[in-house]
Design an enzyme around this catalytic site. Structure first.
Site, PDB file in Angstrom:
ATOM      1  N   ASP A  32      -3.958  -0.417  -0.596  1.00 30.20           N
ATOM      2  CA  ASP A  32      -3.142  -1.305   0.236  1.00 30.20           C
ATOM      3  C   ASP A  32      -3.090  -0.741   1.657  1.00 30.20           C
ATOM      4  O   ASP A  32      -2.934   0.463   1.861  1.00 30.20           O
ATOM      5  CB  ASP A  32      -1.730  -1.418  -0.341  1.00 30.20           C
ATOM      6  CG  ASP A  32      -0.953  -2.579   0.263  1.00 30.20           C
ATOM      7  OD1 ASP A  32      -0.643  -3.520  -0.481  1.00 30.20           O
ATOM      8  OD2 ASP A  32      -0.654  -2.546   1.480  1.00 30.20           O
ATOM      9  N   ILE A  33      -3.224  -1.635   2.642  1.00 29.62           N
ATOM     10  CA  ILE A  33      -3.288  -1.196   4.044  1.00 29.62           C
ATOM     11  C   ILE A  33      -1.922  -0.743   4.577  1.00 29.62           C
ATOM     12  O   ILE A  33      -1.850   0.002   5.554  1.00 29.62           O
ATOM     13  CB  ILE A  33      -3.875  -2.329   4.926  1.00 29.62           C
ATOM     14  CG1 ILE A  33      -4.489  -1.782   6.188  1.00 29.62           C
ATOM     15  CG2 ILE A  33      -2.827  -3.392   5.234  1.00 29.62           C
ATOM     16  CD1 ILE A  33      -5.357  -2.789   6.931  1.00 29.62           C
ATOM     17  N   GLN A  95       5.332 -13.207  -1.980  1.00 29.87           N
ATOM     18  CA  GLN A  95       3.871 -13.203  -1.859  1.00 29.87           C
ATOM     19  C   GLN A  95       3.497 -13.513  -0.410  1.00 29.87           C
ATOM     20  O   GLN A  95       4.021 -14.465   0.183  1.00 29.87           O
ATOM     21  CB  GLN A  95       3.237 -14.247  -2.798  1.00 29.87           C
ATOM     22  CG  GLN A  95       1.712 -14.167  -2.811  1.00 29.87           C
ATOM     23  CD  GLN A  95       1.064 -15.105  -3.827  1.00 29.87           C
ATOM     24  OE1 GLN A  95       1.733 -15.928  -4.457  1.00 29.87           O
ATOM     25  NE2 GLN A  95      -0.241 -14.993  -3.973  1.00 29.87           N
ATOM     26  N   HIS A 101      -3.055 -10.871  -6.801  1.00 27.83           N
ATOM     27  CA  HIS A 101      -3.242  -9.414  -6.796  1.00 27.83           C
ATOM     28  C   HIS A 101      -2.105  -8.739  -7.544  1.00 27.83           C
ATOM     29  O   HIS A 101      -0.979  -9.245  -7.581  1.00 27.83           O
ATOM     30  CB  HIS A 101      -3.342  -8.860  -5.370  1.00 27.83           C
ATOM     31  CG  HIS A 101      -2.229  -9.295  -4.478  1.00 27.83           C
ATOM     32  ND1 HIS A 101      -2.193 -10.540  -3.889  1.00 27.83           N
ATOM     33  CD2 HIS A 101      -1.091  -8.667  -4.093  1.00 27.83           C
ATOM     34  CE1 HIS A 101      -1.084 -10.658  -3.160  1.00 27.83           C
ATOM     35  NE2 HIS A 101      -0.395  -9.527  -3.280  1.00 27.83           N
ATOM     36  N   HIS A 103      -0.082  -5.150  -7.613  1.00 28.04           N
ATOM     37  CA  HIS A 103       0.184  -3.883  -6.928  1.00 28.04           C
ATOM     38  C   HIS A 103       0.321  -2.777  -7.973  1.00 28.04           C
ATOM     39  O   HIS A 103       1.027  -2.965  -8.976  1.00 28.04           O
ATOM     40  CB  HIS A 103       1.519  -3.931  -6.175  1.00 28.04           C
ATOM     41  CG  HIS A 103       1.593  -4.936  -5.078  1.00 28.04           C
ATOM     42  ND1 HIS A 103       1.438  -4.593  -3.755  1.00 28.04           N
ATOM     43  CD2 HIS A 103       1.832  -6.271  -5.087  1.00 28.04           C
ATOM     44  CE1 HIS A 103       1.592  -5.674  -2.997  1.00 28.04           C
ATOM     45  NE2 HIS A 103       1.825  -6.703  -3.784  1.00 28.04           N
TER      46      HIS A 103
HETATM   47  P1  5GP Z   1       2.048  -9.477  -1.368  1.00 30.43           P
HETATM   48  O1  5GP Z   1       3.126  -9.363  -0.322  1.00 30.43           O
HETATM   49  O2  5GP Z   1       1.299 -10.773  -1.218  1.00 30.43           O
HETATM   50  O3  5GP Z   1       2.497  -9.219  -2.766  1.00 30.43           O
HETATM   51  O4  5GP Z   1       1.052  -8.284  -1.064  1.00 30.43           O
HETATM   52  C1  5GP Z   1       0.054  -8.335  -0.103  1.00 30.43           C
HETATM   53  C2  5GP Z   1      -0.345  -6.914   0.180  1.00 30.43           C
HETATM   54  O5  5GP Z   1      -1.577  -6.918   0.843  1.00 30.43           O
HETATM   55  C3  5GP Z   1       0.649  -6.160   1.081  1.00 30.43           C
HETATM   56  O6  5GP Z   1       1.123  -5.009   0.391  1.00 30.43           O
HETATM   57  C4  5GP Z   1      -0.175  -5.806   2.297  1.00 30.43           C
HETATM   58  O7  5GP Z   1       0.104  -4.533   2.812  1.00 30.43           O
HETATM   59  C5  5GP Z   1      -1.602  -5.885   1.789  1.00 30.43           C
HETATM   60  N1  5GP Z   1      -2.576  -6.272   2.797  1.00 30.43           N
HETATM   61  C6  5GP Z   1      -2.450  -7.274   3.703  1.00 30.43           C
HETATM   62  N2  5GP Z   1      -3.566  -7.361   4.468  1.00 30.43           N
HETATM   63  C7  5GP Z   1      -4.409  -6.386   4.018  1.00 30.43           C
HETATM   64  C8  5GP Z   1      -5.721  -5.976   4.414  1.00 30.43           C
HETATM   65  O8  5GP Z   1      -6.339  -6.525   5.316  1.00 30.43           O
HETATM   66  N3  5GP Z   1      -6.260  -4.951   3.709  1.00 30.43           N
HETATM   67  C9  5GP Z   1      -5.602  -4.325   2.704  1.00 30.43           C
HETATM   68  N4  5GP Z   1      -6.229  -3.310   2.101  1.00 30.43           N
HETATM   69  N5  5GP Z   1      -4.376  -4.682   2.311  1.00 30.43           N
HETATM   70  C10 5GP Z   1      -3.777  -5.701   2.955  1.00 30.43           C
END
Ligand code: 5GP
Ligand code: ZN
Length: 135
Positions: A32-33, A95, A101, A103
Site C-alpha cells: 500500500d502506498i 472504499q 482489494h 488489506h
Molecule cells: P480503500 O480505502 O479503497 O479500502 O483502500 C485503497 C488503498 O489503496 C488505500 O490504502 C491507499 O493508500 C491505496 N492506494 C491508493 N492509490 C494507490 C497507488 O497508486 N498505489 C498503491 N500501491 N496503493 C494505493
C-alpha cells in the site's frame, strides 16, 4: 476485463509502478502506498471487479487465499503482534479505490490503529428483528 481509469488495473498491467510482492494467475499482492502500519499490503484480483458484491466467487476465493499467504509471510518475516484483514465495500464504508482489494495490515503493540466502533450491548429485540429480515 480491465477498467481503463482504474489505478489498480494500471498497477496490474505494469503501467503504474508498485512494490509487488507476489503474483499468480488470478491475483497480485503489492505494498500500500500509504501504509497504515509497517508492512501494510493489498491483494487484488487481476480481473477488475468494483467491490465485494460484484467480484466472482472464484476470484474472491483466490484473493482471500493470497491474502492468507501474505498474512503468513508477514507473520513470519515482520513478526507483528497481530494482523487485520480488511475490505471496504462502498464509499460509505471507506472504499476509495473501486477495484476489489483486501488489506493485510500487520499490527504492532502501541500502533495508532483503533477499533472504528465502540462496543456496547445491543438491543435484543432490534437484533432479532434484523435477523428475521436477513433469514
Ligand atoms: P480503500 O480505502 O479503497 O479500502 O483502500 C485503497 C488503498 O489503496 C488505500 O490504502 C491507499 O493508500 C491505496 N492506494 C491508493 N492509490 C494507490 C497507488 O497508486 N498505489 C498503491 N500501491 N496503493 C494505493
Ligand atoms: Zn481495476
Amino acid at each position: 476485463m480491465r477498467d481503463r481509469d482504474c489505478i489498480f488495473c494500471k498497477i496490474i498491467a505494469g503501467e503504474l509502478p508498485s512494490q509487488t510482492i507476489e503474483e499468480d494467475e488470478r491475483t497480485v499482492a503489492f505494498m500500500d502506498i500509504s501504509p497504515a502500519t509497517r508492512g501494510h499490503l493489498l491483494v487484488v484480483p487481476r480481473e477488475h471487479a468494483r467491490n465485494l458484491l460484484e467480484i466472482s466467487t472464484d476470484d474472491l476465493q483466490a484473493t482471500i487465499a493470497t491474502a492468507q499467504r501474505m498474512a503468513r509471510r508477514v507473520d513470519e518475516r515482520l513478526k507483528p503482534a497481530g494482523i487485520n484483514v480488511l475490505n471496504s465495500c462502498g464509499s460509505a464504508a471507506w472504499q476509495t479505490v473501486f477495484h476489489f482489494h483486501v488489506h493485510v495490515i500487520p499490527r504492532y503493540e502501541g500502533d495508532p490503529l483503533r477499533l472504528p466502533w465502540t462496543p456496547a450491548e445491543g438491543d435484543m429485540d432490534e437484533i432479532a428483528a434484523v435477523a428475521r429480515e436477513l433469514r
